[in-house]
Design a protein around this motif. Structure first.
Motif: not given
Length: 381
Positions: A328-333, A192-196, A13-16, A6-8
């Motif tokens: 937090v494992a699984g969280l990416w920035h 997996v979560v990407v914080n964008a 940046v989120g689109a890329a 999931v991309v937030v």
């Protein structure tokens, strides 16, 4: 079907990130609290710059992104990629000396820069004011229409995109991410979560104890009425370099002037840290107009058609935050790009994808790691 990622944030940046993660074979869902490119990505000029980067990790990321933007122009298109080059002008001999030194050191990273005398400047930009000490031409500087770029990357990614969905927290089990929580009370399962989340990236997961020192830095742009061809390149003065690197919270302004395909002239730029205050500032707009006239006196008497403002996601060390959350494992920035997010987006998405999948990164990720902001352990531990 449960997404792999999931991309937030549905900014550039989120689109890329969604684009590159999907190309790696992952199922991606993008969640956006507002509209696609409704934040910082829709409030800028669409700059893809290498000229304003000091030698170091951000310049390496910018050069990689520059190559990726050219490839995306072929693969995706539809976002008005203009490889028109940039002109940096120096108002004094001292400024010219500093610019020459910068250009020389940038060359080690693959940047092409040609130093210019005043006659050279006049040949490139006939309407430029006289009296400058010289300048440099950066042919690798480009521009895109950022809202089109964001939308087209999302469409081509094949990701599932949900707008009007505000992410409010995380669910975890055994220390790992299991889902994102939303304001509606729903939870979307994912490992997996990407914080964008742009300027909100520092607070979006505050309920989970995640803190990043990302703050909004407001900027204004003036847009003139459509004109006959007047300005051929992106033209900026060397003060822009100092303002980009400054930690000053007060109002700063430097001249950045460029034409668009529609004939309008975009005039920037200002920087100030005033929180999320969206008030229009007449002093800021007057500074923009004065700086533009100093570069191009021919703009005297031209009407400003509109002005707009946005908030850059400011990072205290002026480097993006890209990588795994240290707690937090699984969280990416993927955030904190300040005014360079449009330019750095493709390389950021590529880097996040390499880190998530375990592939070999094209750029050293260490300088961008979120762990650099982790609190030091108490004394004695």
């Amino acid at each position: 079907m449960t997404p792999d990622v999931v991309v937030v944030g549905a900014g550039i940046v989120g689109a890329a990130c969604a684009y590159h993660l999907s190309r790696a074979g992952l199922r991606v869902t993008v969640l956006e609290r507002g509209a696609v490119a409704g934040g910082t990505s829709g409030s800028g000029e669409g700059n893809l710059l290498v000229s304003d980067k000091e030698p170091g990790p951000e310049l390496a990321l910018a050069m990689r992104s520059n190559a990726l933007w050219l490839a995306l122009g072929e693969e995706v298109g539809g976002f008005e990629l203009e490889p028109k080059g940039g002109v940096m002008v120096a108002s004094s001999a001292a400024a010219m000396s500093g610019l020459a030194s910068l250009a020389l050191n940038q060359g080690a990273y693959g940047v092409t820069a040609r130093l210019l005398s005043e006659p050279d400047l006049r040949e490139l930009e006939p309407h430029l004011a006289p009296g400058f000490a010289g300048g440099a031409f950066y042919p690798q500087d480009m521009q895109v229409q950022p809202m089109l770029a964001t939308a087209n990357l999302l469409v081509r990614s094949g990701a599932t995109v949900h707008c009007g969905v505000e992410v409010t927290g995380l669910r975890r089990a055994g220390g790992r991410v299991t889902a994102v929580e939303t304001a509606s009370g729903d939870a979307i399962s994912t490992p997996v979560v990407v914080n964008a989340a742009g300027t909100w990236a520092g607070s979006v997961f505050a309920s989970a104890g995640v803190r990043l020192p990302i703050a909004p830095r407001r900027g204004f742009i003036l847009v003139t009425e459509p004109l006959p061809p007047l300005i051929r390149h992106k033209v900026q003065d060397t003060e822009y370099l100092a303002n980009v690197a400054s930690d000053d919270a007060g109002l700063q302004a430097s001249a950045v002037v460029e034409g668009t395909a529609a004939g309008t002239i975009l005039i920037g730029s200002t920087r100030e840290r005033v929180g999320f205050d969206r008030t229009f500032s007449l002093p800021a707009l007057r500074l923009l107009a004065a700086n533009a006239l100093r570069l191009f006196p021919a703009l005297a008497g031209v009407s400003a058609m509109r002005a707009y403002r946005g908030f850059r996601p400011y990072s205290p060390d002026h480097l993006p935050v890209i990588g795994a959350d240290p707690q937090v494992a699984g969280l990416w920035h993927a955030c904190g790009h300040e005014g360079a997010g449009i330019g750095l987006a493709p390389a950021t998405g590529e880097l996040i994808t390499a880190l998530v999948t375990g592939a070999q990164p094209a750029v050293d990720p260490a300088p961008f790691a979120p762990a650099r902001f982790a609190a030091p352990p108490p004394d004695g531990n």
